[in-house]
Design a protein around this motif. Structure first.
Motif: not given
Length: 152
Positions: A77, A82-84, A95, A97-100, A117, A121
């Motif tokens: 970002l 991040f991953s999603a 896309i 929710d982001l896991r950061t 972000a 999203t």
């Protein structure tokens, strides 16, 4: 052959040849180009900038996005990775929710990160790709501008 049959034969021949001529164009390049939607998955995209509320901000050099055909999105970002989950249907991308990661960077990078972000999203994005560029537009008209780039 009578005149009626000659006329019908010429009309039939013209009906076949005219579409071929139009489809082939000419050597001078005056044929009409057909726009084909470029794929967005499986490509490492560099985030160039983000336009929110009419204001464009340039992205930090680390900002990246990749969406794979298996429904995974990942990248950076601007500070944090991040991953999603991602869903792609034609030119529509959603896309989840982001896991950061939780690294802290300078205020400017963190502000950009939060804005990116949110843009990625907040709902379904409309993708427009051509050549080496991609624009993702959300429902509010905010845009993420990307270009093909090497992975980090």
């Amino acid at each position: 052959m009578n005149r009626y049959k000659q006329c019908m034969t010429l009309t039939a021949a013209a009906a076949v040849l005219v579409p071929l001529t139009v489809a082939c164009g000419s050597e001078k390049g005056d044929s009409v180009a057909v726009s084909v939607q470029q794929p967005v998955t499986g490509i490492d995209w560099r985030v160039d900038s983000l336009t929110v509320g009419g204001t464009t901000r340039h992205a930090p050099a680390a900002a990246r996005l990749r969406i794979d055909e298996d429904g995974k999105a990942a990248g950076n970002l601007g500070c944090n990775h991040f991953s999603a989950r991602a869903t792609v249907h034609g030119d529509r991308i959603t896309i989840g929710d982001l896991r950061t990661t939780r690294m802290a960077c300078d205020r400017e990078r963190m502000d950009f990160e939060r804005a990116l972000a949110r843009a990625l999203t907040t709902g379904t994005l409309v993708a427009k790709a051509d050549a080496a560029k991609l624009t993702l537009t959300d429902g509010d008209g905010d845009r993420v501008h990307l270009s093909r780039g090497a992975p980090e």
